[in-house]
Design a protein around this motif. Sequence first.
Motif, mmCIF file in Angstrom:
data_model
loop_
_atom_site.group_PDB
_atom_site.id
_atom_site.type_symbol
_atom_site.label_atom_id
_atom_site.label_comp_id
_atom_site.label_asym_id
_atom_site.label_seq_id
_atom_site.Cartn_x
_atom_site.Cartn_y
_atom_site.Cartn_z
ATOM 1 N N VAL A 80 0.787 1.155 -0.738
ATOM 2 C CA VAL A 80 1.370 2.012 -1.766
ATOM 3 C C VAL A 80 2.595 2.777 -1.249
ATOM 4 O O VAL A 80 3.560 2.978 -1.990
ATOM 5 N N ASP A 81 2.600 3.180 0.028
ATOM 6 C CA ASP A 81 3.766 3.899 0.552
ATOM 7 C C ASP A 81 4.990 2.994 0.603
ATOM 8 O O ASP A 81 6.129 3.447 0.415
ATOM 9 N N GLY A 82 4.766 1.689 0.845
ATOM 10 C CA GLY A 82 5.866 0.730 0.819
ATOM 11 C C GLY A 82 6.417 0.538 -0.581
ATOM 12 O O GLY A 82 7.616 0.301 -0.766
ATOM 13 N N MET A 83 5.543 0.649 -1.576
ATOM 14 C CA MET A 83 5.976 0.524 -2.969
ATOM 15 C C MET A 83 6.743 1.761 -3.422
ATOM 16 O O MET A 83 7.732 1.663 -4.158
ATOM 17 N N LEU A 84 6.295 2.921 -2.973
ATOM 18 C CA LEU A 84 6.916 4.169 -3.413
ATOM 19 C C LEU A 84 8.320 4.354 -2.865
ATOM 20 O O LEU A 84 9.107 5.137 -3.411
ATOM 21 N N ILE A 85 8.657 3.656 -1.791
ATOM 22 C CA ILE A 85 10.000 3.784 -1.211
ATOM 23 C C ILE A 85 11.005 2.888 -1.943
ATOM 24 O O ILE A 85 12.227 3.056 -1.788
ATOM 25 N N LYS A 86 10.527 1.962 -2.762
ATOM 26 C CA LYS A 86 11.397 1.009 -3.458
ATOM 27 C C LYS A 86 12.460 1.678 -4.331
ATOM 28 O O LYS A 86 13.635 1.277 -4.301
ATOM 29 N N PRO A 87 12.104 2.680 -5.155
ATOM 30 C CA PRO A 87 13.147 3.319 -5.972
ATOM 31 C C PRO A 87 14.266 3.922 -5.135
ATOM 32 O O PRO A 87 15.433 3.881 -5.530
ATOM 33 N N ILE A 88 13.932 4.473 -3.984
ATOM 34 C CA ILE A 88 14.941 5.080 -3.121
ATOM 35 C C ILE A 88 15.855 4.005 -2.543
ATOM 36 O O ILE A 88 17.075 4.192 -2.423
ATOM 37 N N GLN A 89 15.280 2.854 -2.211
ATOM 38 C CA GLN A 89 16.068 1.758 -1.658
ATOM 39 C C GLN A 89 17.056 1.179 -2.672
ATOM 40 O O GLN A 89 18.052 0.569 -2.300
ATOM 41 N N ARG A 90 16.783 1.437 -3.948
ATOM 42 C CA ARG A 90 17.667 0.901 -4.988
ATOM 43 C C ARG A 90 19.071 1.501 -4.875
ATOM 44 O O ARG A 90 20.066 0.817 -5.122
ATOM 45 N N LEU A 91 19.144 2.780 -4.519
ATOM 46 C CA LEU A 91 20.451 3.418 -4.342
ATOM 47 C C LEU A 91 21.258 2.724 -3.246
ATOM 48 O O LEU A 91 22.465 2.519 -3.375
ATOM 49 N N THR A 92 20.562 2.349 -2.172
ATOM 50 C CA THR A 92 21.221 1.644 -1.069
ATOM 51 C C THR A 92 21.762 0.295 -1.541
ATOM 52 O O THR A 92 22.854 -0.127 -1.134
ATOM 53 N N GLN A 151 -3.115 11.172 4.747
ATOM 54 C CA GLN A 151 -4.442 11.794 4.800
ATOM 55 C C GLN A 151 -5.534 10.843 4.324
ATOM 56 O O GLN A 151 -6.713 11.028 4.664
ATOM 57 N N ASN A 152 -5.143 9.849 3.534
ATOM 58 C CA ASN A 152 -6.123 8.898 2.983
ATOM 59 C C ASN A 152 -5.721 7.463 3.322
ATOM 60 O O ASN A 152 -5.909 6.550 2.511
ATOM 61 N N ILE A 153 -5.199 7.267 4.533
ATOM 62 C CA ILE A 153 -4.631 5.986 4.913
ATOM 63 C C ILE A 153 -5.662 4.855 4.888
ATOM 64 O O ILE A 153 -5.342 3.716 4.505
ATOM 65 N N LYS A 154 -6.914 5.130 5.243
ATOM 66 C CA LYS A 154 -7.951 4.094 5.234
ATOM 67 C C LYS A 154 -8.213 3.601 3.825
ATOM 68 O O LYS A 154 -8.359 2.400 3.595
ATOM 69 N N PHE A 155 -8.268 4.532 2.884
ATOM 70 C CA PHE A 155 -8.517 4.155 1.490
ATOM 71 C C PHE A 155 -7.403 3.259 0.967
ATOM 72 O O PHE A 155 -7.656 2.207 0.357
ATOM 73 N N PHE A 156 -6.151 3.646 1.193
ATOM 74 C CA PHE A 156 -5.028 2.882 0.656
ATOM 75 C C PHE A 156 -4.878 1.532 1.355
ATOM 76 O O PHE A 156 -4.478 0.541 0.735
ATOM 77 N N SER A 157 -5.207 1.470 2.637
ATOM 78 C CA SER A 157 -5.160 0.190 3.354
ATOM 79 C C SER A 157 -6.235 -0.760 2.822
ATOM 80 O O SER A 157 -5.985 -1.961 2.648
ATOM 81 N N LEU A 158 -7.415 -0.215 2.556
ATOM 82 C CA LEU A 158 -8.500 -1.021 2.005
ATOM 83 C C LEU A 158 -8.163 -1.494 0.599
ATOM 84 O O LEU A 158 -8.443 -2.643 0.235
#
Length: 303
Positions: free
Chosen positions: A79-91, A61-68
């Motif tokens: 930020v969405d790429g950073m938030l997926i990092k903890p989940i990738q740790r299980l893998t 919903q705020n993709i322009k703000f986070f991209s900027l």
Amino acid sequence: MLGNMEDIKDYHTKVLLPKMEEAVEDAKMMRTLFLSEQPNLSRKYGRYCINNTRSSIIINQNIKFFSLYQFNKGLKLRVDGMLIKPIQRLTRYHMFLSSISKTCKELGFVKASTDFASACDSILSAASHTNTMMWIGKMENCPLDLSGQGQLLKHGQVLTRSLAGSAKKGKKWSTSLQKPSSCHLFLFQQTVVLCRTSENCEEQNNPHLYYAGHISVNQVRVRDTVGEDQNTFEIHKLEHVKVAVMEETNTSKSKSDTKSGVIMRLECQSEENKDDWVRAINNEVKQLRSMAKTLSSQFIMII
């Protein structure tokens, strides 16, 4: 938006990593470690994943703000790429343990290979749970904070029929002559949640979920048989239980349901499946009430 990321960070830094360092040369210790920590991994990552879905909605919903923001700060990842990092740790844990197990087998260390494989199975179980929680997090129109309902204890497909009356404190589901609807039932530590479902072409094993109703576990009473239907059980709201007993008459189903406080009437695939649901819900109800009684006794002693 960050969910329980700090909790996960502290857990790895203060608990899991030190124990892994102790067990690094002992396959049996490594197996014991991951078997014992599986509930913690499932709970912590499950809570993070169910919240991560909501975070994704906010980001979109705020993709322009986070991209900027990413561009201005010179960040490699949004930020969405950073938030997926903890989940990738299980893998990564899975890849790490699987690789060691394979190497041990090739070198002839069969027992060590088996121990590392068992540890890997624990990670796979936790990962499967987190995938389920991410799916639940996509539930539409849910008024609850699902990440705050405690551990997911059980879930599965059920059938229900549409409303037979209205209630002041939520919908009531009953067996009417209407065509039964395919729903999904979730039992959390604190809440029972019912969802309607529809086909998901992208993920066939994970249908779309639409919130239909919920009830707190501490308000639940289960009626495990409905007439001669051995595959059906009812969930009553506790405050209506006496009314249900006193006013059981031969009136129409619609009127009877309104008086009895039937919140959900659910049909399972088999009697065995129904018994599993009744047992799971009753066990959690007893545990919560026992906990409440203990806390109440301790409070009285303090006073």
